[in-house]
Design a protein around this motif. Structure first.
Motif, PDB file in Angstrom:
ATOM      1  N   ALA A  17       0.825  -1.199  -0.261  1.00  0.00           N
ATOM      2  CA  ALA A  17      -0.019  -0.090   0.169  1.00  0.00           C
ATOM      3  C   ALA A  17       0.944   1.272  -0.056  1.00  0.00           C
ATOM      4  O   ALA A  17       0.613   2.388  -0.541  1.00  0.00           O
ATOM      5  N   VAL A  18       1.852   1.080   0.721  1.00  0.00           N
ATOM      6  CA  VAL A  18       2.659   2.457   0.770  1.00  0.00           C
ATOM      7  C   VAL A  18       3.403   2.736  -0.652  1.00  0.00           C
ATOM      8  O   VAL A  18       3.497   4.020  -1.023  1.00  0.00           O
ATOM      9  N   GLU A  19       3.900   1.618  -1.166  1.00  0.00           N
ATOM     10  CA  GLU A  19       4.417   1.693  -2.584  1.00  0.00           C
ATOM     11  C   GLU A  19       3.559   2.272  -3.524  1.00  0.00           C
ATOM     12  O   GLU A  19       3.898   3.007  -4.478  1.00  0.00           O
ATOM     13  N   ASN A  20       2.111   2.122  -3.339  1.00  0.00           N
ATOM     14  CA  ASN A  20       1.229   2.799  -4.317  1.00  0.00           C
ATOM     15  C   ASN A  20       0.927   4.131  -4.080  1.00  0.00           C
ATOM     16  O   ASN A  20       0.549   4.788  -4.894  1.00  0.00           O
ATOM     17  N   VAL A  21       0.999   4.446  -2.653  1.00  0.00           N
ATOM     18  CA  VAL A  21       0.811   5.994  -2.312  1.00  0.00           C
ATOM     19  C   VAL A  21       1.802   6.801  -2.502  1.00  0.00           C
ATOM     20  O   VAL A  21       1.788   8.092  -2.792  1.00  0.00           O
ATOM     21  N   VAL A  22       3.142   6.444  -2.633  1.00  0.00           N
ATOM     22  CA  VAL A  22       4.338   7.240  -2.790  1.00  0.00           C
ATOM     23  C   VAL A  22       4.212   7.953  -4.004  1.00  0.00           C
ATOM     24  O   VAL A  22       4.715   9.362  -3.808  1.00  0.00           O
ATOM     25  N   PRO A  23       4.035   7.627  -5.146  1.00  0.00           N
ATOM     26  CA  PRO A  23       3.917   8.511  -6.252  1.00  0.00           C
ATOM     27  C   PRO A  23       2.739   9.741  -6.198  1.00  0.00           C
ATOM     28  O   PRO A  23       3.148  10.802  -6.949  1.00  0.00           O
ATOM     29  N   LEU A  24       1.893   9.730  -5.412  1.00  0.00           N
ATOM     30  CA  LEU A  24       0.939  10.526  -5.280  1.00  0.00           C
ATOM     31  C   LEU A  24       1.320  11.691  -4.368  1.00  0.00           C
ATOM     32  O   LEU A  24       0.652  12.656  -4.344  1.00  0.00           O
ATOM     33  N   ILE A  25       2.440  11.602  -3.423  1.00  0.00           N
ATOM     34  CA  ILE A  25       3.004  12.610  -2.537  1.00  0.00           C
ATOM     35  C   ILE A  25       2.943  13.955  -2.897  1.00  0.00           C
ATOM     36  O   ILE A  25       2.694  14.816  -2.487  1.00  0.00           O
ATOM     37  N   PRO A  26       3.828  14.212  -4.362  1.00  0.00           N
ATOM     38  CA  PRO A  26       4.098  15.329  -4.666  1.00  0.00           C
ATOM     39  C   PRO A  26       2.869  16.220  -5.054  1.00  0.00           C
ATOM     40  O   PRO A  26       2.595  17.342  -5.251  1.00  0.00           O
ATOM     41  N   VAL A  27       1.646  15.535  -5.369  1.00  0.00           N
ATOM     42  CA  VAL A  27       0.492  16.018  -5.789  1.00  0.00           C
ATOM     43  C   VAL A  27      -0.418  16.324  -4.632  1.00  0.00           C
ATOM     44  O   VAL A  27      -0.969  17.568  -4.066  1.00  0.00           O
ATOM     45  N   VAL A  28      -0.546  15.516  -3.590  1.00  0.00           N
ATOM     46  CA  VAL A  28      -1.457  15.279  -2.549  1.00  0.00           C
ATOM     47  C   VAL A  28      -0.876  16.475  -1.603  1.00  0.00           C
ATOM     48  O   VAL A  28      -1.699  17.172  -0.991  1.00  0.00           O
ATOM     49  N   LEU A  29       0.429  16.414  -1.206  1.00  0.00           N
ATOM     50  CA  LEU A  29       0.832  17.354  -0.187  1.00  0.00           C
ATOM     51  C   LEU A  29       0.524  18.821  -0.321  1.00  0.00           C
ATOM     52  O   LEU A  29       0.155  19.270   0.577  1.00  0.00           O
ATOM     53  N   PRO A  30       0.662  19.370  -1.417  1.00  0.00           N
ATOM     54  CA  PRO A  30       0.425  20.705  -1.785  1.00  0.00           C
ATOM     55  C   PRO A  30      -1.059  21.062  -1.578  1.00  0.00           C
ATOM     56  O   PRO A  30      -1.413  22.221  -1.221  1.00  0.00           O
ATOM     57  N   VAL A  31      -1.797  20.087  -2.194  1.00  0.00           N
ATOM     58  CA  VAL A  31      -3.194  20.151  -2.169  1.00  0.00           C
ATOM     59  C   VAL A  31      -3.947  20.364  -0.578  1.00  0.00           C
ATOM     60  O   VAL A  31      -4.489  21.153  -0.281  1.00  0.00           O
ATOM     61  N   VAL A  32      -3.327  19.351   0.029  1.00  0.00           N
ATOM     62  CA  VAL A  32      -3.691  19.552   1.355  1.00  0.00           C
ATOM     63  C   VAL A  32      -3.355  20.511   2.231  1.00  0.00           C
ATOM     64  O   VAL A  32      -4.106  21.252   2.989  1.00  0.00           O
TER      65      VAL A  32
END
Length: 48
Positions: A17-32
């Motif tokens: 699950a962690v490996e599936n979420v890691v590519p989304l961090i650069p998008v999700v972090l600024p939005v949150v």
């Protein structure tokens, strides 16, 4: 040695699950972060 029916092939890589979420961090972090800043500003304006 007897044949134990063991395979020396590498195990199938399970989807982590962690490996599936890691590519989304650069998008999700600024939005949150933007949502949090907006909510904090909204609260500050309502309190004033």
């Amino acid at each position: 040695m007897s044949d134990h029916n063991t395979s020396h092939a590498p195990e199938a890589h399970s989807a982590d699950a962690v490996e599936n979420v890691v590519p989304l961090i650069p998008v999700v972090l600024p939005v949150v972060g933007a949502i949090m800043i907006f909510l904090l500003a909204f609260i500050a304006v309502n309190m004033a």
